[in-house]
Design a protein around this motif. Structure first.
Motif, PDB file in Angstrom:
ATOM      1  N   GLU A 375       0.832  -1.204   0.000  1.00  0.00           N
ATOM      2  CA  GLU A 375       0.000   0.000   0.000  1.00  0.00           C
ATOM      3  C   GLU A 375       0.866   1.253   0.000  1.00  0.00           C
ATOM      4  OE1 GLU A 375      -3.200   0.143  -0.348  1.00  0.00           O
ATOM      5  OE2 GLU A 375      -3.579  -2.024  -0.257  1.00  0.00           O
ATOM      6  N   ILE A 376       1.926   1.230   0.813  1.00  0.00           N
ATOM      7  CA  ILE A 376       2.835   2.382   0.858  1.00  0.00           C
ATOM      8  C   ILE A 376       3.514   2.569  -0.490  1.00  0.00           C
ATOM      9  CG2 ILE A 376       4.901   3.341   1.939  1.00  0.00           C
ATOM     10  CD1 ILE A 376       4.154   1.740   4.463  1.00  0.00           C
ATOM     11  N   LEU A 377       4.004   1.462  -1.058  1.00  0.00           N
ATOM     12  CA  LEU A 377       4.693   1.547  -2.339  1.00  0.00           C
ATOM     13  C   LEU A 377       3.748   2.023  -3.439  1.00  0.00           C
ATOM     14  CD1 LEU A 377       7.459   1.037  -3.665  1.00  0.00           C
ATOM     15  CD2 LEU A 377       6.587  -1.201  -4.365  1.00  0.00           C
ATOM     16  N   SER A 378       2.472   1.648  -3.344  1.00  0.00           N
ATOM     17  CA  SER A 378       1.492   2.108  -4.321  1.00  0.00           C
ATOM     18  C   SER A 378       1.350   3.624  -4.270  1.00  0.00           C
ATOM     19  CB  SER A 378       0.147   1.429  -4.066  1.00  0.00           C
ATOM     20  OG  SER A 378      -0.817   1.851  -5.012  1.00  0.00           O
ATOM     21  N   ARG A 379       1.337   4.176  -3.062  1.00  0.00           N
ATOM     22  CA  ARG A 379       1.248   5.634  -2.918  1.00  0.00           C
ATOM     23  C   ARG A 379       2.517   6.307  -3.435  1.00  0.00           C
ATOM     24  NH1 ARG A 379      -1.191   4.024   2.044  1.00  0.00           N
ATOM     25  NH2 ARG A 379       0.688   4.485   3.238  1.00  0.00           N
ATOM     26  N   ILE A 380       3.671   5.678  -3.177  1.00  0.00           N
ATOM     27  CA  ILE A 380       4.922   6.225  -3.701  1.00  0.00           C
ATOM     28  C   ILE A 380       4.892   6.235  -5.228  1.00  0.00           C
ATOM     29  CG2 ILE A 380       7.407   5.828  -3.903  1.00  0.00           C
ATOM     30  CD1 ILE A 380       7.349   4.674  -1.071  1.00  0.00           C
ATOM     31  N   ALA A 381       4.413   5.134  -5.818  1.00  0.00           N
ATOM     32  CA  ALA A 381       4.338   5.052  -7.275  1.00  0.00           C
ATOM     33  C   ALA A 381       3.432   6.149  -7.836  1.00  0.00           C
ATOM     34  CB  ALA A 381       3.830   3.676  -7.698  1.00  0.00           C
ATOM     35  N   ASP A 382       2.300   6.395  -7.183  1.00  0.00           N
ATOM     36  CA  ASP A 382       1.410   7.469  -7.636  1.00  0.00           C
ATOM     37  C   ASP A 382       2.125   8.819  -7.591  1.00  0.00           C
ATOM     38  OD1 ASP A 382      -0.635   5.676  -8.048  1.00  0.00           O
ATOM     39  OD2 ASP A 382      -1.650   6.092  -6.141  1.00  0.00           O
ATOM     40  N   THR A 383       2.902   9.034  -6.534  1.00  0.00           N
ATOM     41  CA  THR A 383       3.654  10.281  -6.397  1.00  0.00           C
ATOM     42  C   THR A 383       4.682  10.422  -7.508  1.00  0.00           C
ATOM     43  OG1 THR A 383       3.395  10.249  -3.987  1.00  0.00           O
ATOM     44  CG2 THR A 383       5.169  11.604  -4.867  1.00  0.00           C
ATOM     45  N   GLU A 384       5.372   9.326  -7.816  1.00  0.00           N
ATOM     46  CA  GLU A 384       6.408   9.400  -8.851  1.00  0.00           C
ATOM     47  C   GLU A 384       5.814   9.489 -10.252  1.00  0.00           C
ATOM     48  OE1 GLU A 384       9.788   6.934  -8.380  1.00  0.00           O
ATOM     49  OE2 GLU A 384      10.027   7.451  -6.263  1.00  0.00           O
ATOM     50  N   LEU A 385       4.618   8.953 -10.431  1.00  0.00           N
ATOM     51  CA  LEU A 385       3.931   9.158 -11.717  1.00  0.00           C
ATOM     52  C   LEU A 385       3.576  10.631 -11.904  1.00  0.00           C
ATOM     53  CD1 LEU A 385       1.647   5.987 -11.809  1.00  0.00           C
ATOM     54  CD2 LEU A 385       3.516   6.517 -13.401  1.00  0.00           C
ATOM     55  N   LYS A 386       3.231  11.302 -10.797  1.00  0.00           N
ATOM     56  CA  LYS A 386       2.984  12.747 -10.882  1.00  0.00           C
ATOM     57  C   LYS A 386       4.276  13.485 -11.211  1.00  0.00           C
ATOM     58  CE  LYS A 386      -0.883  12.715  -7.604  1.00  0.00           C
ATOM     59  NZ  LYS A 386      -1.350  13.114  -6.242  1.00  0.00           N
ATOM     60  N   ALA A 387       5.381  13.057 -10.580  1.00  0.00           N
ATOM     61  CA  ALA A 387       6.677  13.669 -10.892  1.00  0.00           C
ATOM     62  C   ALA A 387       7.007  13.473 -12.367  1.00  0.00           C
ATOM     63  CB  ALA A 387       7.772  13.064 -10.013  1.00  0.00           C
ATOM     64  N   LEU A 388       6.727  12.283 -12.868  1.00  0.00           N
ATOM     65  CA  LEU A 388       6.976  11.986 -14.275  1.00  0.00           C
ATOM     66  C   LEU A 388       6.154  12.898 -15.181  1.00  0.00           C
ATOM     67  CD1 LEU A 388       8.091  10.275 -16.598  1.00  0.00           C
ATOM     68  CD2 LEU A 388       6.297   8.586 -16.114  1.00  0.00           C
ATOM     69  N   ASP A 389       4.897  13.103 -14.838  1.00  0.00           N
ATOM     70  CA  ASP A 389       4.041  13.980 -15.634  1.00  0.00           C
ATOM     71  C   ASP A 389       4.584  15.400 -15.645  1.00  0.00           C
ATOM     72  OD1 ASP A 389       1.451  14.618 -17.036  1.00  0.00           O
ATOM     73  OD2 ASP A 389       1.186  15.853 -15.241  1.00  0.00           O
ATOM     74  N   HIS A 390       5.004  15.886 -14.469  1.00  0.00           N
ATOM     75  CA  HIS A 390       5.547  17.244 -14.402  1.00  0.00           C
ATOM     76  C   HIS A 390       6.856  17.357 -15.176  1.00  0.00           C
ATOM     77  CE1 HIS A 390       2.634  19.178 -11.829  1.00  0.00           C
ATOM     78  NE2 HIS A 390       2.709  18.193 -10.933  1.00  0.00           N
ATOM     79  N   MET A 391       7.713  16.351 -15.084  1.00  0.00           N
ATOM     80  CA  MET A 391       8.969  16.405 -15.837  1.00  0.00           C
ATOM     81  C   MET A 391       8.709  16.373 -17.344  1.00  0.00           C
ATOM     82  SD  MET A 391      11.662  14.088 -13.612  1.00  0.00           S
ATOM     83  CE  MET A 391      13.027  14.450 -14.744  1.00  0.00           C
ATOM     84  N   THR A 392       7.726  15.600 -17.749  1.00  0.00           N
ATOM     85  CA  THR A 392       7.368  15.544 -19.168  1.00  0.00           C
ATOM     86  C   THR A 392       6.894  16.913 -19.650  1.00  0.00           C
ATOM     87  OG1 THR A 392       6.734  13.215 -18.950  1.00  0.00           O
ATOM     88  CG2 THR A 392       5.883  14.413 -20.868  1.00  0.00           C
TER      89      THR A 392
END
Length: 414
Positions: A375-392
Motif C-alpha cells: 500500500e505504501i509503495l502504491s502511494r509512492i508510485a502514484d507520487t512518482e507518476l505525478k513527478a513523471l508527468d511534471h517532468m514531461t
C-alpha cells in the motif's frame, strides 16, 4: 605518511536515522556512488544533491521475478555507467581500474601515488574483514559488527591516506557520519579484503551466507575482480556549462523515470534470455499492484528463513537517499530555469513530488508486513507518476535552457 587534505570537509555521508536514532537506527546505502560525490565536492562542485541527481540513480526503479525484489542498484556494469556518465556530465574526468597485472604491489603503488597527489580513491572490497577495525571507533559500525558478525558483503569505501611506518590505510566509511566515518585499518587486512577473489575456492565461486538468496542458494558479490579503484581527476573542464549539462541529464533522467531506460540498471544474464522486468515509475506501480494482489511473497532464504521483503532487503534505503538526490537535482534545475526567465512551474512540482517520495520511503523501510508495504509503495508510485508527468511537461522549457543566458549575464551585457 600521506593524507588527502580537505577530504574530511568534502566527505558526503549516506546515512539517515530511523526512530531508534544513532547508532541502532542508522540506515545507509548507495556506497557505490557516495565516494564520488565527496570527490566532486572536493574538486569543485559544492551542490552534492545536484551531482547525485545528475547520475540518474535517484530516478531509477527495476523489479524482476528472478531476484524477487525491487532494486535501485545493480553491480559492475550499472555502476560504471553512473561513474562515467556523471563525471562527464559535471565536467570531470573519472577513472576505474581493477585486476592489475602486477597484483597488489602495482595496485597499492597506484593508490599511494594518487593519494600523494591529493586524490582520494574509492575501492571495492569484501567488508566483513574491515568491519572489526571500523567498529573500534564507530558506534554505528560497532553495532553493525555485533549484529551481523562476519557475514560477507561487497562494499565501497574511500581511501584517503596511508602510513607505511604504521602499516595502515585511512578509510572513509560512507555508511556513517563524521567523525566516526574515518578509521585506520592494517594494510595486510586491507589487502585481503581488496583482493575479493578469495571468494573463489577449490570448488569454484563460493557464496557468503547472508547475501541475498537466489535460486535456493546464497548469491555472490557484485562481480568485480580484485583491486577495484575509482577516482576523479582534480580540475573541472573550463568549458563546462551547467545549462548544457542539465539539458542532457534532464532528458536522461526523464527516460529513466518513465522506464524507457532500464540502464543504469541493466540485468546480468544472457542477452537473449533477459527475464521480464519492470522499470521506472510505471514499473513501480505494476510491482505495487502485484503485491496488493498477493502475487509477490517475502523472500525465502536457503536456510528456510522467510525474509521481509522491504525491511531486510535495504531497498527503501536506496529510495530515501536516491530520491533526495533527485529532488535536489530538480530544485537546482528549477533555480537555473528561473535565472534564465523560463517557466519553473513543473520542475518545482516534480522536485516536491520526489521529496515526498523520499520521505515515504523512510516509512516503507520499517514496514515488515508485505501487504501494508504494498500500500505504501502504491502511494509512492502514484507520487512518482505525478513527478513523471511534471517532468514531461517541463521538457519544453528545459530543452531551451542552454539557449537563454542567466539574467545577471544579460544585464551585464546590456
Amino acid at each position: 605518511m600521506a593524507y588527502v587534505t580537505g577530504y574530511d570537509d568534502a566527505y558526503h555521508s549516506m546515512t539517515w536515522f530511523g526512530a531508534k536514532g544513532y547508532p541502532e537506527g542508522g540506515n545507509a546505502g548507495r556506497c557505490y556512488f557516495t565516494g564520488l560525490l565527496g570527490m566532486y565536492r572536493l574538486h569543485g562542485e559544492p551542490d552534492v544533491l545536484f551531482a547525485d541527481g545528475t547520475s540518474g540513480d535517484g530516478f531509477s526503479f527495476r523489479w524482476t521475478h528472478v531476484w524477487g525484489a525491487p532494486a535501485f542498484n545493480g553491480g559492475a556494469g550499472p555502476f560504471h555507467e553512473i561513474w562515467e556518465y556523471t563525471s562527464k556530465a559535471l565536467g570531470f574526468k573519472a577513472h576505474w581500474e581493477e585486476d592489475h597485472e602486477g597484483g597488489f604491489e602495482e595496485a597499492f603503488g597506484k593508490l599511494r601515488a594518487l593519494v600523494d597527489q591529493g586524490i582520494p580513491v574509492q575501492v571495492g572490497l569484501h567488508y566483513s574483514l574491515m568491519l572489526p577495525y571500523g567498529a573500534q571507533t564507530s558506534p554505528r559500525l560497532k553495532f553493525q559488527y555485533e549484529t551481523m558478525g562476519r557475514s560477507g558483503f561487497g562494499h565501497h569505501v574511500v581511501v584517503a591516506g596511508y602510513d607505511l611506518d604504521k602499516g595502515t590505510v585511512t578509510i572513509f566509511e560512507p555508511n556513517d557520519v563524521m567523525p566516526h566515518s574515518r578509521y585506520e585499518a592494517p594494510i595486510e587486512v586491507f589487502l585481503e579484503a581488496w583482493v575479493q577473489s578469495k571468494q573463489r575456492g577449490p570448488n569454484g565461486y563460493e557464496p557468503w551466507e547472508h547475501h541475498h538468496p537466489f535460486g535456493g542458494e546464497w548469491s555472490l558479490h557484485d562481480g568485480y575482480g580484485p583491486y577495484l579503484m575509482v577516482w576523479v581527476e582534480p580540475g573541472r573542464d573550463p568549458s563546462w556549462d551547467i545549462a548544457a549539462s542539465i539539458r542532457h541529464s534532464f532528458r536522461r533522467n526523464l527516460k529513466i523515470l518513465c522506464g524507457d531506460y532500464p540502464k543504469p540498471y541493466a540485468l546480468f544474464g544472457n542477452q537473449w534470455q533477459i527475464p521480464r522486468f519492470e522499470t521506472g515509475a510505471p514499473g513501480m506501480a505494476v510491482f505495487a499492484a502485484k503485491i496488493r494482489a498477493g502475487e509477490i511473497e517475502d523472500v525465502l532464504a536457503p536456510n528456510g528463513e522467510r525474509r521481509p521483503l522491504f525491511v531486510r532487503g535495504q531497498i527503501p534505503n536506496h529510495g530515501v537517499l536516491g530520491r533526495a538526490g533527485a529532488a535536489g537535482y530538480l530544485r537546482r534545475v528549477t533555480r537555473e530555469l528561473g535565472l534564465r526567465g523560463l517557466d519553473t512551474t513543473h520542475t518545482a512540482a516534480a522536485a516536491e513530488a520526489m521529496q515526498t517520495s523520499s520521505d515515504a520511503f523512510r516509512v516503507l523501510r520499517y514496514e515488515a508486513e508485505l501487504k501494508a508495504a504494498g500500500e505504501i509503495l502504491s502511494r509512492i508510485a502514484d507520487t512518482e507518476l505525478k513527478a513523471l508527468d511534471h517532468m514531461t511537461r517541463a521538457w519544453d522549457e528545459v530543452r531551451h535552457i542552454h539557449e537563454a543566458a542567466p539574467k545577471a549575464q544579460t544585464l551585464a551585457a546590456e
